[in-house]
Scaffold this motif. Structure first.
Motif, mmCIF file in Angstrom:
data_model
loop_
_atom_site.group_PDB
_atom_site.id
_atom_site.type_symbol
_atom_site.label_atom_id
_atom_site.label_comp_id
_atom_site.label_asym_id
_atom_site.label_seq_id
_atom_site.Cartn_x
_atom_site.Cartn_y
_atom_site.Cartn_z
ATOM 1 N N THR A 165 -4.538 15.573 -7.690
ATOM 2 C CA THR A 165 -5.586 14.721 -8.280
ATOM 3 C C THR A 165 -5.460 13.292 -7.758
ATOM 4 O OG1 THR A 165 -4.332 14.072 -10.286
ATOM 5 C CG2 THR A 165 -5.614 16.116 -10.394
ATOM 6 N N GLU A 166 -4.242 12.839 -7.571
ATOM 7 C CA GLU A 166 -4.023 11.493 -7.036
ATOM 8 C C GLU A 166 -4.518 11.394 -5.598
ATOM 9 O OE1 GLU A 166 -0.043 10.629 -9.777
ATOM 10 O OE2 GLU A 166 0.160 11.255 -7.684
ATOM 11 N N ARG A 167 -4.261 12.434 -4.811
ATOM 12 C CA ARG A 167 -4.738 12.449 -3.424
ATOM 13 C C ARG A 167 -6.268 12.477 -3.391
ATOM 14 N NH1 ARG A 167 -1.023 13.070 0.789
ATOM 15 N NH2 ARG A 167 1.067 12.744 -0.076
ATOM 16 N N CYS A 168 -6.873 13.216 -4.301
ATOM 17 C CA CYS A 168 -8.340 13.249 -4.377
ATOM 18 C C CYS A 168 -8.898 11.850 -4.582
ATOM 19 C CB CYS A 168 -8.787 14.138 -5.536
ATOM 20 S SG CYS A 168 -8.759 15.897 -5.206
ATOM 21 N N ALA A 169 -8.336 11.153 -5.556
ATOM 22 C CA ALA A 169 -8.818 9.812 -5.870
ATOM 23 C C ALA A 169 -8.659 8.882 -4.669
ATOM 24 C CB ALA A 169 -8.061 9.255 -7.080
ATOM 25 N N GLU A 170 -7.533 9.001 -3.999
ATOM 26 C CA GLU A 170 -7.252 8.134 -2.845
ATOM 27 C C GLU A 170 -8.168 8.454 -1.674
ATOM 28 O OE1 GLU A 170 -3.764 7.732 0.538
ATOM 29 O OE2 GLU A 170 -3.287 8.663 -1.385
ATOM 30 N N ARG A 184 -18.366 4.104 -10.452
ATOM 31 C CA ARG A 184 -19.596 3.637 -9.797
ATOM 32 C C ARG A 184 -20.515 4.822 -9.550
ATOM 33 N NH1 ARG A 184 -16.236 1.890 -4.724
ATOM 34 N NH2 ARG A 184 -15.517 3.988 -5.281
ATOM 35 N N PRO A 185 -21.825 4.624 -9.639
ATOM 36 C CA PRO A 185 -22.742 5.692 -9.256
ATOM 37 C C PRO A 185 -22.629 5.929 -7.753
ATOM 38 C CG PRO A 185 -23.927 3.835 -10.256
ATOM 39 C CD PRO A 185 -22.532 3.417 -10.081
ATOM 40 N N LEU A 215 -11.019 10.168 -1.528
ATOM 41 C CA LEU A 215 -12.456 10.091 -1.778
ATOM 42 C C LEU A 215 -12.884 8.728 -2.316
ATOM 43 C CD1 LEU A 215 -13.039 13.610 -3.371
ATOM 44 C CD2 LEU A 215 -13.308 12.920 -0.985
ATOM 45 N N ASP A 216 -11.915 7.828 -2.491
ATOM 46 C CA ASP A 216 -12.192 6.484 -3.001
ATOM 47 C C ASP A 216 -12.935 6.550 -4.330
ATOM 48 O OD1 ASP A 216 -12.207 3.712 -3.076
ATOM 49 O OD2 ASP A 216 -14.070 3.541 -1.939
ATOM 50 N N ILE A 217 -12.394 7.337 -5.253
ATOM 51 C CA ILE A 217 -12.957 7.466 -6.597
ATOM 52 C C ILE A 217 -11.893 7.066 -7.612
ATOM 53 C CG2 ILE A 217 -14.619 9.261 -5.987
ATOM 54 C CD1 ILE A 217 -12.630 11.321 -7.090
ATOM 55 N N ALA A 218 -12.287 6.978 -8.871
ATOM 56 C CA ALA A 218 -11.369 6.501 -9.898
ATOM 57 C C ALA A 218 -10.292 7.526 -10.250
ATOM 58 C CB ALA A 218 -12.148 6.112 -11.155
#
Length: 251
Positions: A35-40, A141-142, A42-45
């Motif tokens: 999940t941390e890699r996903c956020a990093e 962000r949208p 994909l530049d999401i929260a």
């Protein structure tokens, strides 16, 4: 960042995660890292994994933060939202603007917006011709999820499936045991996190971080440390002392 730069980061993350699969790993810890890699990448929260048990009831397995965990749990309780829909249909659910979906998910959308999220996307976890769960991608962000973003998310969801099913070949007759084991492991970690949070007077995010850091430092599985905290009264005091020292050393 250039496309080549991002491609390098994605390949590096995938290689690192696959290396973990080839070693002795803890599924809850690895999925939290996912999940941390996903956020990093994909530049999401934040991100979170929902996994279905043998009775097709979804459970939270990992999340980047306590805020995401609470929203995922609310989604399960409300029985509506992008991850629920993704699991039931087996198709990605891409929502660039949550505010425009209030009629679609009348309970989930207000809760997500109140939690500070403006867009949510979900991709399915698939194995052996079945949908095992969903990966939720949350941002403040949208914004649309590009095809490249969706592919990265789907790749990480595939790695999550491999992690969950690592002990058995991924066939319909053998997925029950590892699914149940992964869900039970997450429940034990949640119990330990609550216990440590109460004893040390720290937030749930901080409690989880301390347990995870302690387990990694000692080379122990996250769920094994959680079991010591919840079920082993002989080892529990020593672990609590170590976690207390760790918390003080990092202040």
């Amino acid at each position: 960042m250039s496309d080549n730069g991002r491609e390098t980061r994605v390949l590096s993350a995938v290689a690192s995660l696959v290396d973990s699969l080839l070693d002795d790993f803890d599924v809850v810890d690895l999925l939290t890292e996912l999940t941390e890699r996903c956020a990093e990448l994909l530049d999401i929260a934040s991100a979170g994994f929902l996994l279905a048990d043998p009775l097709k009831r979804l459970h939270l397995l990992a999340a980047t933060s306590e805020r995401t965990r609470e929203l995922e749990v609310f989604q399960l309780q409300a029985d509506e939202g992008p991850c629920i829909e993704c699991y039931r249909t087996g198709d990605p659910v891409l929502v660039a603007d949550l505010g425009a979906q209030a009629d679609r998910w009348p309970r989930f959308v207000p809760a997500a917006v109140e939690a500070g999220f403006a867009s949510v996307h979900a991709v399915p976890m698939r194995a052996a011709g079945s949908v095992l769960g969903a990966l939720g991608l949350f941002d403040t962000r949208p914004g649309e999820l590009t095809e490249a973003d969706r592919l990265v998310g789907q790749t990480l969801a595939h790695i999550a499936c491999v992690a969950v099913l690592q002990e058995h070949p991924p066939t319909p007759t053998t997925v029950v045991s590892p699914l149940r084991s992964a869900i039970v492991g997450r429940v034990i970690v949640e119990q330990a996190k609550g216990f440590v949070g109460e004893v040390l007077g720290v937030s749930m995010d901080e409690a989880f971080r301390l347990i995870r850091t302690y387990s990694r430092t000692r080379g122990e599985h996250l769920t094994d440390v959680a079991r010591q905290l919840i079920r082993d009264r002989h080892t529990r005091p020593g672990v609590i002392r170590a976690l207390t020292e760790l918390a003080h050393s990092q202040r």
